[in-house]
Enzyme design. Structure first.
Site: not given
Ligand code: PEP
Length: 247
Positions: A9, A11, A91, A93, A163, A169, A208
């Site tokens: 992803n 983003k 997601h 976000e 998630e 993040g 992460s």
């Molecule tokens: C994501 O945006 O789905 C995600 C898992 O981000 P990150 O790996 O940066 O935590």
């Protein structure tokens, strides 16, 4: 047997130059499903460039309706027309920064399936919800909204990504046992509706993930791969994460 999947992803990051880097240097062996989720504008560059290789491209969002007077929106049908085969839905976000409700998330899930995109449904609890002991009920609730709209059978053509919001993040990856425990819970929850679907539905971990944490996470029995944000923009790092999947 569930085929492992690793998804990127990006983003709101990336550029034509980064797309070209991936097209030139990124490759994985064919038994792993790899999906790149770039910003919309880069969909065609990647789908056309990867046409001969087994690397799929998805979109990070879709509109809940197919076409019409919705300035600025992009439909699942348009994503398919540009060669995309997956759509991220729900997601954190989108839920938190853009106020997407469970109802809208369900509509977008259905919009993906209507158009022929495989939805990747993101679910996960916040830090407060985990502290309050509500992580499992929050995740079950997010899945239940979709089950009520589409029924369990449509999960035959969908992927779930767990998630935890506190891990996205933040650099704070969930421990493998913590993640496994939620993945097992999700599968048990689906089993109540249909055991075969539960057994076949892929549940990815996101939050992460990087090249040093991926292998341990992916080795857990109910973790079928990962959804990777920050560590997915650099093709070498992302390729390492993909190679962490043990088969
Ligand atoms: C994501 O945006 O789905 C995600 C898992 O981000 P990150 O790996 O940066 O935590």
């Amino acid at each position: 047997v569930r085929a492992p999947m690793v998804a990127a992803n990006w983003k709101m990051n990336g550029s034509r130059a980064i797309c070209r880097e991936f097209l030139q240097h990124f490759d994985v062996d064919g038994s792993l499903d790899v999906v790149l989720f770039p910003p919309f504008l880069y969909t065609s560059i990647l789908t056309e460039g990867f046409a001969e290789r087994s690397i799929s491209v998805g979109v990070q969002n879709v509109c809940n309706v197919s076409s019409g007077a919705y300035t600025g929106e992009i439909s699942a049908e348009m994503a398919v027309d540009s060669g995309a085969t997956y759509g991220l839905v729900g997601h954190s976000e989108r839920r938190n920064l853009f106020g997407e409700s469970d109802v809208l998330v369900a509509e977008k899930f259905m919009a993906c399936q209507r158009a022929g995109l495989t939805p990747v449904l993101c679910v996960g609890e916040s830090f407060e919800e985990r502290l309050e002991g509500r992580a499992e009920s929050v995740v079950a609730g997010q899945i239940d909204v979709i089950l009520k709209s589409v029924g369990i059978k449509t999960f035959a053509n969908a992927v779930i990504a767990y998630e935890p919001v506190w891990a996205i993040g933040t650099g704070e990856t969930a421990r493998p046992d913590q993640a496994q425990s939620m993945h097992a819970f999700i599968r048990a929850f689906l089993t109540k509706f249909d055991a075969t679907t539960a057994e076949n539905t892929r549940v990815l971990y996101g939050g992460s993930v990087n090249a040093s944490t991926a292998a341990e996470l992916f080795a857990e029995g109910d973790i079928d791969g990962g959804l990777v944000g920050g560590a997915s923009l650099e093709f070498k790092e992302f390729a390492k994460i993909c190679r962490s999947v043990s088969r």
